[in-house]
Write an enzyme that holds these catalytic residues in place. Structure first.
Site, short mmCIF file in Angstrom:
data_model
loop_
_atom_site.label_atom_id
_atom_site.label_comp_id
_atom_site.label_asym_id
_atom_site.label_seq_id
_atom_site.Cartn_x
_atom_site.Cartn_y
_atom_site.Cartn_z
N TRP A 159 0.76 -1.13 0.06
CA TRP A 159 -0.15 -0.06 -0.05
C TRP A 159 0.83 1.20 0.11
O TRP A 159 0.49 2.20 -0.69
CB TRP A 159 -1.17 0.02 1.19
CG TRP A 159 -2.05 1.01 1.14
CD1 TRP A 159 -3.16 1.31 0.61
CD2 TRP A 159 -1.64 2.40 1.87
NE1 TRP A 159 -3.62 2.47 0.97
CE2 TRP A 159 -2.60 3.24 1.69
CE3 TRP A 159 -0.41 3.01 2.59
CZ2 TRP A 159 -3.02 4.49 2.24
CZ3 TRP A 159 -0.74 4.07 3.06
CH2 TRP A 159 -1.86 5.08 3.03
N HIS A 160 1.88 1.13 0.83
CA HIS A 160 2.90 2.42 0.66
C HIS A 160 3.38 2.58 -0.62
O HIS A 160 4.01 3.62 -0.80
CB HIS A 160 4.08 2.09 1.84
CG HIS A 160 3.33 2.57 3.36
ND1 HIS A 160 2.53 1.78 3.82
CD2 HIS A 160 3.69 3.86 4.10
CE1 HIS A 160 2.19 2.31 5.32
NE2 HIS A 160 2.88 3.88 5.25
N GLY A 161 3.96 1.62 -1.19
CA GLY A 161 4.65 1.65 -2.64
C GLY A 161 5.64 0.55 -2.84
O GLY A 161 6.28 -0.07 -1.65
#
Length: 266
Positions: A159-161
């Site tokens: 989700w963060h990258g």
């Protein structure tokens, strides 16, 4: 916060409706408090950041330092980074409070006081002085397992990258939480008449949390796999080995929380 809360706020229903306790209170004092907190957090970050640049992790001078110097630098780098996020979260909290959406009802005191914690993201002192890292996310009547925890942290990483540093940090954080859980369970298993031992384990978990959390977050800061592993390796992967050792000890020395006489009688 859910869409129903937003609709209630927009339409003046629910806790935002007029009641015998009065209309929704003024948000200005709570907003000012959040802004003061944000200003303090930014001041902390601006004062600490020049002394703990991330670029020093790849500087030959860093690798020439001793173990404790490198470990303390990792800790201070993580400690510095948190203040940037505290600032962002505090500003967000202030924005939601000033809109009125941060209102969360009234206290039961006399006279009742407004609560503005609907938009609260983080308890800074609670986070910095946390005695342990412990969470539960499982189905009813089932104990949390390491693989469920690992899956949750991996999803958070994606989700963060899709950066290697994020993946490493969140996998490492799963180990960190699992290790903290072992210490927490040991602490709770100690009878209440052995207060000194309980306090010693609580202190151990506190130190463990400070050490491993700020060791782990290097990956979150630098994002690069090479820099993250070089940083971890410079302190002999202590923040990875320690949680793994605790997890293994948790299987070797399983414990059940001690039950008080009061709970047994109930």
């Amino acid at each position: 916060m859910f869409s129903t809360d937003y609709l209630d706020w927009a339409e003046g229903n629910g806790i935002w409706a007029h009641s015998e306790k009065g209309p929704s209170p003024s948000p200005y004092v709570a907003t000012l408090c959040a802004l003061v907190q944000a200003a303090f957090c930014m001041a902390m970050y601006l004062n600490l950041a020049p002394y703990h640049p991330l670029s020093w992790f790849t500087d030959p001078a860093y690798h020439e330092c001793g173990f404790w110097r490198k470990l303390s630098y990792q800790y201070m780098s993580g400690f510095t980074m948190w203040w940037k996020y505290y600032f962002i979260w505090s500003i967000s909290e202030a924005a939601i409070i000033i809109s009125g959406l941060g209102f969360n009802g009234w206290t039961e005191s006399s006279p009742p006081k407004p609560k503005w914690d609907q938009a609260k993201v983080v308890d800074i002192l609670g986070f910095e002085l946390a005695k342990n890292v412990y969470e539960r996310l499982v189905k009813k009547r089932k104990k949390p397992g390491f693989f469920q925890l690992l899956a949750t942290q991996t999803v958070s990483a994606v989700w963060h990258g899709l950066y290697p540093g994020y993946i490493i940090f969140f996998v490492q954080s799963a180990l960190m939480i699992a290790g903290s859980r072992v210490l927490y369970q040991w602490e709770k298993a100690i009878p209440s008449n052995m207060g000194l031992v309980k306090k010693a384990l609580a202190l151990m978990n506190f130190v463990y949390t400070l050490l491993v959390l700020n060791y782990s977050c290097v990956g979150f800061m630098v994002l690069s796999k090479q820099e993250t592993l070089a940083s971890y390796g410079s302190v002999y992967y202590i923040g990875t080995i320690l949680p793994v050792a605790l997890i293994m000890l948790g299987y070797i020395i399983p414990v059940k929380p001690a039950r008080s006489k009061d709970r047994k009688e109930k």
